[in-house]
Write a protein that holds these residues in place. Structure first.
Motif, PDB file in Angstrom:
ATOM      1  N   LYS A 147       0.863  -1.195   0.000  1.00  0.00           N
ATOM      2  CA  LYS A 147       0.000   0.000   0.000  1.00  0.00           C
ATOM      3  C   LYS A 147       0.897   1.242   0.000  1.00  0.00           C
ATOM      4  O   LYS A 147       1.711   1.416   0.902  1.00  0.00           O
ATOM      5  CB  LYS A 147      -0.869   0.037   1.255  1.00  0.00           C
ATOM      6  CG  LYS A 147      -2.092  -0.837   1.146  1.00  0.00           C
ATOM      7  CD  LYS A 147      -3.290  -0.015   0.627  1.00  0.00           C
ATOM      8  CE  LYS A 147      -4.507  -0.898   0.423  1.00  0.00           C
ATOM      9  NZ  LYS A 147      -5.185  -0.710  -0.847  1.00  0.00           N
ATOM     10  N   VAL A 148       0.725   2.062  -1.016  1.00  0.00           N
ATOM     11  CA  VAL A 148       1.594   3.234  -1.154  1.00  0.00           C
ATOM     12  C   VAL A 148       0.770   4.521  -1.035  1.00  0.00           C
ATOM     13  O   VAL A 148      -0.200   4.714  -1.767  1.00  0.00           O
ATOM     14  CB  VAL A 148       2.332   3.203  -2.517  1.00  0.00           C
ATOM     15  CG1 VAL A 148       3.316   4.365  -2.612  1.00  0.00           C
ATOM     16  CG2 VAL A 148       3.046   1.873  -2.713  1.00  0.00           C
ATOM     17  N   GLY A 149       1.172   5.379  -0.136  1.00  0.00           N
ATOM     18  CA  GLY A 149       0.494   6.649   0.060  1.00  0.00           C
ATOM     19  C   GLY A 149       1.057   7.713  -0.878  1.00  0.00           C
ATOM     20  O   GLY A 149       2.278   7.793  -1.076  1.00  0.00           O
ATOM     21  N   VAL A 150       0.170   8.491  -1.471  1.00  0.00           N
ATOM     22  CA  VAL A 150       0.587   9.557  -2.389  1.00  0.00           C
ATOM     23  C   VAL A 150      -0.304  10.776  -2.160  1.00  0.00           C
ATOM     24  O   VAL A 150      -1.350  10.681  -1.524  1.00  0.00           O
ATOM     25  CB  VAL A 150       0.442   9.127  -3.875  1.00  0.00           C
ATOM     26  CG1 VAL A 150       1.355   7.962  -4.203  1.00  0.00           C
ATOM     27  CG2 VAL A 150      -1.012   8.777  -4.193  1.00  0.00           C
ATOM     28  N   GLN A 151       0.118  11.915  -2.720  1.00  0.00           N
ATOM     29  CA  GLN A 151      -0.751  13.085  -2.710  1.00  0.00           C
ATOM     30  C   GLN A 151      -1.576  13.046  -3.993  1.00  0.00           C
ATOM     31  O   GLN A 151      -1.030  12.835  -5.083  1.00  0.00           O
ATOM     32  CB  GLN A 151       0.077  14.370  -2.631  1.00  0.00           C
ATOM     33  CG  GLN A 151      -0.794  15.572  -2.316  1.00  0.00           C
ATOM     34  CD  GLN A 151      -0.040  16.893  -2.385  1.00  0.00           C
ATOM     35  OE1 GLN A 151       1.148  16.919  -2.684  1.00  0.00           O
ATOM     36  NE2 GLN A 151      -0.736  17.968  -2.140  1.00  0.00           N
ATOM     37  N   THR A 152      -2.887  13.216  -3.831  1.00  0.00           N
ATOM     38  CA  THR A 152      -3.823  13.074  -4.951  1.00  0.00           C
ATOM     39  C   THR A 152      -3.389  13.864  -6.185  1.00  0.00           C
ATOM     40  O   THR A 152      -3.059  15.052  -6.086  1.00  0.00           O
ATOM     41  CB  THR A 152      -5.227  13.577  -4.529  1.00  0.00           C
ATOM     42  OG1 THR A 152      -5.581  12.895  -3.336  1.00  0.00           O
ATOM     43  CG2 THR A 152      -6.265  13.327  -5.603  1.00  0.00           C
ATOM     44  N   SER A 153      -3.397  13.189  -7.325  1.00  0.00           N
ATOM     45  CA  SER A 153      -3.132  13.777  -8.647  1.00  0.00           C
ATOM     46  C   SER A 153      -1.697  14.215  -8.892  1.00  0.00           C
ATOM     47  O   SER A 153      -1.405  14.818  -9.917  1.00  0.00           O
ATOM     48  CB  SER A 153      -4.036  14.986  -8.917  1.00  0.00           C
ATOM     49  OG  SER A 153      -5.347  14.561  -9.056  1.00  0.00           O
ATOM     50  N   THR A 154      -0.814  13.942  -7.956  1.00  0.00           N
ATOM     51  CA  THR A 154       0.591  14.274  -8.209  1.00  0.00           C
ATOM     52  C   THR A 154       1.197  13.189  -9.092  1.00  0.00           C
ATOM     53  O   THR A 154       0.590  12.136  -9.317  1.00  0.00           O
ATOM     54  CB  THR A 154       1.396  14.348  -6.892  1.00  0.00           C
ATOM     55  OG1 THR A 154       1.300  13.070  -6.246  1.00  0.00           O
ATOM     56  CG2 THR A 154       0.837  15.432  -5.974  1.00  0.00           C
ATOM     57  N   THR A 155       2.429  13.432  -9.526  1.00  0.00           N
ATOM     58  CA  THR A 155       3.075  12.421 -10.365  1.00  0.00           C
ATOM     59  C   THR A 155       3.303  11.131  -9.567  1.00  0.00           C
ATOM     60  O   THR A 155       3.259  10.048 -10.138  1.00  0.00           O
ATOM     61  CB  THR A 155       4.392  12.952 -10.954  1.00  0.00           C
ATOM     62  OG1 THR A 155       5.123  13.625  -9.933  1.00  0.00           O
ATOM     63  CG2 THR A 155       4.132  13.900 -12.098  1.00  0.00           C
ATOM     64  N   GLY A 156       3.521  11.247  -8.261  1.00  0.00           N
ATOM     65  CA  GLY A 156       3.637  10.040  -7.429  1.00  0.00           C
ATOM     66  C   GLY A 156       2.387   9.184  -7.574  1.00  0.00           C
ATOM     67  O   GLY A 156       2.464   7.964  -7.770  1.00  0.00           O
ATOM     68  N   ASP A 157       1.238   9.823  -7.503  1.00  0.00           N
ATOM     69  CA  ASP A 157      -0.056   9.145  -7.681  1.00  0.00           C
ATOM     70  C   ASP A 157      -0.122   8.503  -9.079  1.00  0.00           C
ATOM     71  O   ASP A 157      -0.431   7.304  -9.222  1.00  0.00           O
ATOM     72  CB  ASP A 157      -1.169  10.198  -7.497  1.00  0.00           C
ATOM     73  CG  ASP A 157      -2.579   9.626  -7.619  1.00  0.00           C
ATOM     74  OD1 ASP A 157      -2.717   8.421  -7.865  1.00  0.00           O
ATOM     75  OD2 ASP A 157      -3.542  10.414  -7.486  1.00  0.00           O
ATOM     76  N   ILE A 158       0.220   9.280 -10.087  1.00  0.00           N
ATOM     77  CA  ILE A 158       0.105   8.797 -11.471  1.00  0.00           C
ATOM     78  C   ILE A 158       1.024   7.588 -11.707  1.00  0.00           C
ATOM     79  O   ILE A 158       0.595   6.557 -12.244  1.00  0.00           O
ATOM     80  CB  ILE A 158       0.433   9.951 -12.458  1.00  0.00           C
ATOM     81  CG1 ILE A 158      -0.612  11.073 -12.298  1.00  0.00           C
ATOM     82  CG2 ILE A 158       0.496   9.461 -13.903  1.00  0.00           C
ATOM     83  CD1 ILE A 158      -0.181  12.427 -12.849  1.00  0.00           C
ATOM     84  N   TYR A 159       2.288   7.685 -11.254  1.00  0.00           N
ATOM     85  CA  TYR A 159       3.235   6.592 -11.522  1.00  0.00           C
ATOM     86  C   TYR A 159       2.876   5.323 -10.751  1.00  0.00           C
ATOM     87  O   TYR A 159       2.933   4.227 -11.295  1.00  0.00           O
ATOM     88  CB  TYR A 159       4.679   6.996 -11.155  1.00  0.00           C
ATOM     89  CG  TYR A 159       5.181   8.236 -11.851  1.00  0.00           C
ATOM     90  CD1 TYR A 159       4.852   8.503 -13.184  1.00  0.00           C
ATOM     91  CD2 TYR A 159       6.000   9.150 -11.197  1.00  0.00           C
ATOM     92  CE1 TYR A 159       5.316   9.644 -13.821  1.00  0.00           C
ATOM     93  CE2 TYR A 159       6.469  10.282 -11.830  1.00  0.00           C
ATOM     94  CZ  TYR A 159       6.117  10.531 -13.135  1.00  0.00           C
ATOM     95  OH  TYR A 159       6.579  11.663 -13.752  1.00  0.00           O
ATOM     96  N   ILE A 160       2.525   5.480  -9.479  1.00  0.00           N
ATOM     97  CA  ILE A 160       2.214   4.275  -8.688  1.00  0.00           C
ATOM     98  C   ILE A 160       0.939   3.615  -9.236  1.00  0.00           C
ATOM     99  O   ILE A 160       0.856   2.391  -9.342  1.00  0.00           O
ATOM    100  CB  ILE A 160       2.081   4.612  -7.181  1.00  0.00           C
ATOM    101  CG1 ILE A 160       3.414   5.101  -6.619  1.00  0.00           C
ATOM    102  CG2 ILE A 160       1.593   3.396  -6.386  1.00  0.00           C
ATOM    103  CD1 ILE A 160       4.550   4.079  -6.658  1.00  0.00           C
ATOM    104  N   THR A 161      -0.035   4.433  -9.624  1.00  0.00           N
ATOM    105  CA  THR A 161      -1.264   3.865 -10.195  1.00  0.00           C
ATOM    106  C   THR A 161      -0.939   3.118 -11.489  1.00  0.00           C
ATOM    107  O   THR A 161      -1.416   2.000 -11.707  1.00  0.00           O
ATOM    108  CB  THR A 161      -2.304   4.976 -10.459  1.00  0.00           C
ATOM    109  OG1 THR A 161      -2.459   5.758  -9.266  1.00  0.00           O
ATOM    110  CG2 THR A 161      -3.653   4.404 -10.853  1.00  0.00           C
TER     111      THR A 161
END
Ligand code: GLN
Length: 258
Positions: A147-161
Motif C-alpha cells: 500500500k503506497v500513500g501519495v498526494q492526490t493527482s501528483t506524479t507520485g499518484d500517477i506513476y504508482i497507479t
C-alpha cells in the motif's frame, strides 16, 4: 432566493461600513478604479503543503515558488497574488483563467501538456520512497503488492497507479497526511517529491528515504494554452533570473544540502 438576496445585501452593507471599497457589491464603477489602478495582477495558484517550495509560515505562504513568482512579478511590473487550493484544482484554475499561473513544484508531463502549457524548467525534483526505518522495502520494485500513500493527482499518484494499479494507492490531500498514515502503519510507503520528503523525514522520527529514486522530474510553471503572451514574458523573466543568479540564490536559500 429572497433570503439569499437579503443576506447578500446585508453582507455588502456591512463590508461597506468596514471598508470604503464597494467593488463586487453592485456599486457602479468608481472613477478611483482608474486613477488608483495598481499594477496588473499575476495570480498564482498553488498548494501550500509542499515544503520547501510552498508552505505556510505564520499566515504567509512562503517558499521557493513564492519567491520565484515574486521575482518574476517584479520583473514584469505585476502584482503577485497567491491563491492556495487543492493540488488537483491548480490546472483547472489555470485553464479557466481564475489563476494566471500554476506554480506548485509542478512536474512537466505529457498528460498535463494536453491541458496547459509549461514555462521553461526552473527546478528539478525526484519522486522518492519513504518507509519506516525497519521496513522490508529497500528498492522501488519492492513496492509491488504494498500500500503506497501519495498526494492526490501528483506524479507520485500517477506513476504508482500506472505501475501497481489503483488497489495499491492510498490518496491523501496533503503529503503530511500520507506521512501520518505511514507512521500509523496504515500504509507501507509514501512516494513523494524529494525535497518535501527531506522535510517530512527530518520532522518525524523513525522514517527514512530510500537511496534509489523512483523517477527524476522537471518543475515548471503552468499557464493556460491561449496565454502565450504571458508564457513568453515569463520565459524571458526566468532566463534573466537564471542568468543573474537570482534563481540559484532563491533555491539555495531553501535547499541547503544538495
Ligand atoms: N511534482 C509533483 C507533481 O507535479 C508534486 C507537486 C506537489 O505536490 N505540489 O505532481
Amino acid at each position: 432566493m429572497k433570503k439569499n438576496i437579503l443576506k447578500i445585501a446585508a453582507v455588502c452593507a456591512m463590508s461597506a461600513l468596514m471598508m470604503s471599497a464597494l467593488a463586487g457589491c453592485g456599486a457602479t464603477k468608481d472613477k478611483n478604479d482608474e486613477t488608483t489602478a495598481s499594477a496588473e495582477k499575476l495570480i498564482m495558484a498553488t498548494n501550500a503543503e509542499f515544503p520547501p517550495y510552498e508552505y505556510h509560515e505564520n499566515d504567509k505562504i512562503v517558499g521557493i515558488d513564492a519567491e520565484v513568482a515574486q521575482a518574476i512579478a517584479d520583473k514584469l511590473g505585476m502584482e503577485l497574488e497567491i491563491e492556495d487550493m487543492a493540488f488537483d484544482s491548480i490546472i483547472p484554475a489555470v485553464q479557466s483563467g481564475k489563476a494566471s499561473i500554476g506554480v506548485a513544484g509542478m512536474t512537466v508531463t505529457e498528460d498535463r501538456l494536453v491541458n496547459v502549457n509549461f514555462s521553461d524548467t526552473y527546478s528539478h525534483g525526484k519522486q522518492v520512497i519513504i518507509v519506516k526505518d525497519d521496513s522490508p522495502i529497500a528498492l522501488p520494485d519492492d513496492l509491488k503488492g504494498k500500500k503506497v500513500g501519495v498526494q492526490t493527482s501528483t506524479t507520485g499518484d500517477i506513476y504508482i497507479t500506472d505501475d501497481y494499479g489503483d488497489e495499491s494507492v492510498e490518496r491523501y490531500q496533503k503529503g503530511a497526511d500520507a506521512i501520518q498514515a505511514l507512521l500509523q502503519d496504515k500504509i507501507d510507503a509514501v512516494v513523494i517529491d524529494s525535497e518535501p520528503a527531506k522535510v517530512f523525514v527530518s520532522e518525524n522520527e523513525g522514517l527514512k528515504t530510500l537511496d534509489t529514486p523512483y523517477v527524476e522530474e522537471d518543475y515548471a510553471i503552468a499557464l493556460a494554452k491561449d496565454n502565450t503572451e504571458l508564457l513568453d514574458k515569463i520565459n524571458s523573466a526566468l532566463a534573466e533570473l537564471k542568468q543573474d543568479g537570482t534563481l540559484d540564490k532563491i533555491i539555495n536559500k531553501y535547499i541547503t544540502s544538495k
